[in-house]
Motif scaffolding. Structure first.
Motif, PDB file in Angstrom:
ATOM      1  N   GLU A 127       6.768 -12.818   9.680  1.00 45.84           N
ATOM      2  CA  GLU A 127       6.174 -11.729   9.006  1.00 45.84           C
ATOM      3  C   GLU A 127       7.254 -10.537   8.932  1.00 45.84           C
ATOM      4  O   GLU A 127       7.916 -10.510   9.827  1.00 45.84           O
ATOM      5  N   VAL A 128       7.257  -9.869   7.817  1.00 47.34           N
ATOM      6  CA  VAL A 128       8.316  -8.611   7.802  1.00 47.34           C
ATOM      7  C   VAL A 128       7.311  -7.471   7.068  1.00 47.34           C
ATOM      8  O   VAL A 128       6.948  -7.550   6.022  1.00 47.34           O
ATOM      9  N   THR A 129       7.180  -6.435   7.964  1.00 48.95           N
ATOM     10  CA  THR A 129       6.310  -5.497   7.563  1.00 48.95           C
ATOM     11  C   THR A 129       7.087  -4.033   7.602  1.00 48.95           C
ATOM     12  O   THR A 129       7.599  -3.673   8.923  1.00 48.95           O
ATOM     13  N   ALA A 130       7.357  -3.350   6.569  1.00 47.74           N
ATOM     14  CA  ALA A 130       7.953  -1.960   6.671  1.00 47.74           C
ATOM     15  C   ALA A 130       6.963  -1.024   5.729  1.00 47.74           C
ATOM     16  O   ALA A 130       7.221  -1.101   4.634  1.00 47.74           O
ATOM     17  N   SER A 131       6.071  -0.250   6.400  1.00 48.46           N
ATOM     18  CA  SER A 131       6.071  -0.084   7.729  1.00 48.46           C
ATOM     19  C   SER A 131       4.745  -0.313   8.327  1.00 48.46           C
ATOM     20  O   SER A 131       3.723  -0.383   7.413  1.00 48.46           O
ATOM     21  N   VAL A 132       4.575  -0.329   9.499  1.00 49.40           N
ATOM     22  CA  VAL A 132       3.267  -0.206  10.160  1.00 49.40           C
ATOM     23  C   VAL A 132       2.885   0.879  11.002  1.00 49.40           C
ATOM     24  O   VAL A 132       4.065   1.760  11.401  1.00 49.40           O
ATOM     25  N   HIS A 133       1.660   1.336  10.600  1.00 49.78           N
ATOM     26  CA  HIS A 133       1.118   2.707  11.435  1.00 49.78           C
ATOM     27  C   HIS A 133       0.817   2.302  12.662  1.00 49.78           C
ATOM     28  O   HIS A 133      -0.430   2.493  13.340  1.00 49.78           O
ATOM     29  N   ALA A 134       1.807   2.014  13.781  1.00 54.18           N
ATOM     30  CA  ALA A 134       1.664   1.578  14.838  1.00 54.18           C
ATOM     31  C   ALA A 134       3.111   1.747  15.591  1.00 54.18           C
ATOM     32  O   ALA A 134       4.032   2.100  14.924  1.00 54.18           O
ATOM     33  N   GLU A 135       3.159   1.142  16.938  1.00 53.60           N
ATOM     34  CA  GLU A 135       4.394   0.954  17.650  1.00 53.60           C
ATOM     35  C   GLU A 135       5.261  -0.118  17.047  1.00 53.60           C
ATOM     36  O   GLU A 135       4.508  -0.958  16.514  1.00 53.60           O
TER      37      GLU A 135
ATOM     38  N   ASP B 290       0.808  -1.082   0.061  1.00 54.02           N
ATOM     39  CA  ASP B 290       0.055   0.134  -0.118  1.00 54.02           C
ATOM     40  C   ASP B 290       1.010   1.324  -0.116  1.00 54.02           C
ATOM     41  O   ASP B 290       1.422   1.591   1.107  1.00 54.02           O
ATOM     42  N   GLY B 291       1.191   1.868  -1.185  1.00 62.36           N
ATOM     43  CA  GLY B 291       1.921   2.974  -1.144  1.00 62.36           C
ATOM     44  C   GLY B 291       3.468   2.377  -0.924  1.00 62.36           C
ATOM     45  O   GLY B 291       3.936   1.781  -1.446  1.00 62.36           O
ATOM     46  N   ALA B 292       4.013   3.206  -0.174  1.00 62.87           N
ATOM     47  CA  ALA B 292       5.343   2.934   0.527  1.00 62.87           C
ATOM     48  C   ALA B 292       5.376   1.618   1.680  1.00 62.87           C
ATOM     49  O   ALA B 292       6.501   1.099   1.876  1.00 62.87           O
ATOM     50  N   ASP B 293       4.382   1.241   2.022  1.00 59.60           N
ATOM     51  CA  ASP B 293       4.247   0.099   2.921  1.00 59.60           C
ATOM     52  C   ASP B 293       4.124  -1.112   2.539  1.00 59.60           C
ATOM     53  O   ASP B 293       3.482  -1.375   1.517  1.00 59.60           O
ATOM     54  N   HIS B 294       5.006  -1.953   2.814  1.00 61.30           N
ATOM     55  CA  HIS B 294       5.272  -3.286   2.242  1.00 61.30           C
ATOM     56  C   HIS B 294       5.230  -4.443   3.367  1.00 61.30           C
ATOM     57  O   HIS B 294       5.825  -4.152   4.487  1.00 61.30           O
ATOM     58  N   SER B 295       4.218  -5.615   3.353  1.00 63.90           N
ATOM     59  CA  SER B 295       4.329  -6.527   4.223  1.00 63.90           C
ATOM     60  C   SER B 295       4.444  -7.997   3.352  1.00 63.90           C
ATOM     61  O   SER B 295       3.700  -8.458   2.527  1.00 63.90           O
ATOM     62  N   TRP B 296       5.545  -8.714   3.993  1.00 55.05           N
ATOM     63  CA  TRP B 296       5.935  -9.950   3.361  1.00 55.05           C
ATOM     64  C   TRP B 296       5.250 -11.058   4.620  1.00 55.05           C
ATOM     65  O   TRP B 296       5.770 -10.973   5.716  1.00 55.05           O
ATOM     66  N   HIS B 297       4.725 -12.133   4.116  1.00 58.09           N
ATOM     67  CA  HIS B 297       4.443 -13.125   5.043  1.00 58.09           C
ATOM     68  C   HIS B 297       4.830 -14.551   4.436  1.00 58.09           C
ATOM     69  O   HIS B 297       4.731 -14.675   3.188  1.00 58.09           O
ATOM     70  N   GLY B 298       5.370 -15.275   5.263  1.00 56.64           N
ATOM     71  CA  GLY B 298       5.685 -16.743   4.695  1.00 56.64           C
ATOM     72  C   GLY B 298       5.702 -17.861   5.560  1.00 56.64           C
ATOM     73  O   GLY B 298       5.744 -17.635   6.839  1.00 56.64           O
ATOM     74  N   ILE B 299       5.915 -19.231   4.970  1.00 54.39           N
ATOM     75  CA  ILE B 299       5.925 -20.481   5.801  1.00 54.39           C
ATOM     76  C   ILE B 299       7.094 -21.168   5.304  1.00 54.39           C
ATOM     77  O   ILE B 299       7.658 -21.014   4.190  1.00 54.39           O
ATOM     78  N   ALA B 300       7.757 -21.759   6.107  1.00 53.51           N
ATOM     79  CA  ALA B 300       8.963 -22.773   6.209  1.00 53.51           C
ATOM     80  C   ALA B 300       8.954 -23.859   6.829  1.00 53.51           C
ATOM     81  O   ALA B 300       8.322 -23.853   7.876  1.00 53.51           O
ATOM     82  N   THR B 301      10.029 -24.783   6.521  1.00 53.16           N
ATOM     83  CA  THR B 301      10.211 -25.972   7.223  1.00 53.16           C
ATOM     84  C   THR B 301      11.505 -26.110   7.527  1.00 53.16           C
ATOM     85  O   THR B 301      12.441 -25.828   6.662  1.00 53.16           O
ATOM     86  N   THR B 302      11.931 -26.308   8.890  1.00 51.68           N
ATOM     87  CA  THR B 302      13.551 -26.327   9.411  1.00 51.68           C
ATOM     88  C   THR B 302      14.056 -27.540   8.959  1.00 51.68           C
ATOM     89  O   THR B 302      13.211 -28.591   8.557  1.00 51.68           O
TER      90      THR B 302
END
Length: 351
Positions: free
Chosen positions: A244-252, A223-235
Motif C-alpha cells: 500500500e502506498v497512500t499519499a496522504s492519510v489524515h492520521a499519523e 479523494d481530491g489530493a489524496d491518492h492510495s495505491w494497493h497491489g499484489i505481487a509475486t517474488t
C-alpha cells in the motif's frame, strides 16, 4: 583513490538538501563538502555562506571545480540531464530517488554511465536505516527460512506533516519563486508525482528485502489530493506480497513491513525519515520461540548513505543501490500505474 575524504559538491540547495543532505555531509566522517550549486542565487549564496563553501550559480563552472563526486538533490525532471553532465565532467554521482522520470530515461542514463568508468548511486536512503539493514541481513542469511508472505505499507501524513516538519527541520532558506513553480508543477502531475516520489521507496525496499518481484494487480482510490495505491505481487522466490502506498492519510505517519518465512517472522515500524531514528525491528525465530529487538546508536540514514557512497568510491568498491536498482524500481512504478489505470472504474475514466 588513496585519501581519507571524498571531495563532494552538492547540486541543489533547496528543501531536501537543507533538511537532510547538508547536515548529513557535514557529519559524515569520510566526506569533505567542497562546493554547492543552485541556479537560484538566493539559495546558492545563502547555503554557501552558512556552510562556509564556494557557491556556484552556473553548472559548467561548478562541474569544473576540484570535486571527486556530486550529490544531486534537485527536482526529478533534472536528475538525468544533470547526472549525465556530472559523469561527463568526470564526477561520481549520488542522485536522489527516483533516478529518472521514466524507465526509458533511466536506461539512457545507464548507457552513458557504462561508458564513463564512474559510479552512480541512487539515494534510496532507507537501505541504510540500520534496522532495515539488519532485517535484510537476516532474510538473506535464511534465518527465517523460505519467505512465504510479505506486506509493505507507506502512508504519508496530511495535516500533521507541516507541523512535524517544522519541528524537525532547520530554519530554511526559501526562494519563493522557485517554491511556487515547483508546487504548481507537482500539483499538475499529482498522480504521477506521488507514486514516483513515495512509492519508489516501498518498491525499492521490497526488492531490497525480497528480491525481484512482478506486480500482478493494482488499484487506486482518489479523494481530491489524496491518492492510495494497493497491489499484489509475486517474488521470484515464489512468495506472495502485498503493498500500500497512500499519499496522504489524515492520521499519523505509518510505514513498515511484515515478512513471514518457514522458520520465523520479521516486522518493522519505520519512522518519519527526518526523525533520523532507526526502524523498530522485531525478529522472531520459531526454533527457539524468541524475539530479537536490536537497538542502534548511529541511526541517521542520510549520513550513513553518504558515508557508504564515499567509502565505495574511496576504496574502489561498487556502490549500492545502483542505477540498475533505480531503473527496476521505476519499472515497478510504471507497472503499478498501468495496472491501476486498467482497474479504474469506467465512470472515473470518463469523468
Amino acid at each position: 583513490m588513496t585519501k581519507d575524504k571524498l571531495k563532494l559538491g552538492v547540486v541543489g540547495c533547496g528543501r531536501i538538501a537543507q533538511a537532510a543532505h547538508f547536515p548529513a555531509v557535514q557529519k559524515a566522517k569520510n566526506v569533505e563538502l567542497a562546493a554547492v550549486f543552485d541556479p537560484s542565487a538566493l539559495l546558492a549564496k545563502g547555503a554557501g555562506m552558512q556552510l562556509g563553501v564556494t557557491a556556484y550559480t552556473e553548472q559548467q563552472e561548478f562541474l569544473k571545480a576540484d570535486l571527486d563526486a556530486v550529490l544531486i538533490a534537485i527536482p526529478d525532471r533534472f536528475h538525468v540531464p544533470v547526472s549525465i553532465a556530472a559523469l561527463q565532467a568526470g564526477k561520481h554521482v549520488l542522485v536522489e530517488k527516483p533516478v529518472a522520470v521514466t524507465a526509458s530515461e533511466a536506461e539512457t542514463l545507464i548507457d552513458v554511465l557504462g561508458k564513463t568508468g564512474l559510479q552512480l548511486q541512487v539515494g534510496s536512503m532507507k537501505r541504510f536505516d540500520p534496522g532495515i539493514a539488519r532485517a535484510q541481513q537476516v532474510i538473506a542469511a535464511g534465518d527465517i527460512g523460505r519467505i512465504l508472505s510479505a506486506r509493505c505499507w507507506y502512508r504519508v501524513m496530511s495535516e500533521l506533516r507541516p507541523p512535524v516538519e517544522a519541528t524537525l527541520f532547520p530554519a530554511m532558506l526559501v526562494d519563493q519563486d522557485v517554491r511556487s513553480r515547483e508546487t504548481a508543477l507537482k500539483a499538475a502531475n499529482r498522480k504521477t508525482h506521488l507514486l514516483a516520489t513515495h512509492g519508489i521507496h516501498t518498491f525499492d525496499l521490497m526488492r531490497f528485502l525480497l528480491g525481484d518481484f512482478a506486480v500482478s494487480a493494482a488499484t487506486m482510490a482518489v479523494d481530491g489530493a489524496d491518492h492510495s495505491w494497493h497491489g499484489i505481487a509475486t517474488t521470484e522466490g515464489g512468495a506472495a506480497a502485498s503493498f500500500e502506498v497512500t499519499a496522504s492519510v489524515h492520521a499519523e505517519w505509518t510505514e513498515g513491513f511484515q515478512v513471514y518465512g518457514s522458520k520465523g517472522h520479521i516486522s518493522a515500524q519505520i519512522p518519519f525519515p527526518f526523525s533520523r531514528a532507526a526502524s523498530k525491528v522485531r525478529i522472531f525465530r520459531a526454533e527457539n520461540s524468541s524475539y530479537e529487538e536490536p537497538i542502534f546508536g548511529d541511526t541517521d540514514a542520510y549520513k550513513l548513505q553518504v558515508e557508504a557512497f564515499a567509502a565505495a568510491i574511496l576504496n574502489g568498491q561498487p556502490v549500492q543501490p545502483t542505477a540498475l536498482d533505480g531503473l527496476k524500481a521505476l519499472e515497478i512504478v510504471e507497472s503499478v500505474n498501468l495496472l491501476a489505470a486498467r482497474a479504474e472504474p469506467d465512470h472515473r475514466k470518463s469523468a
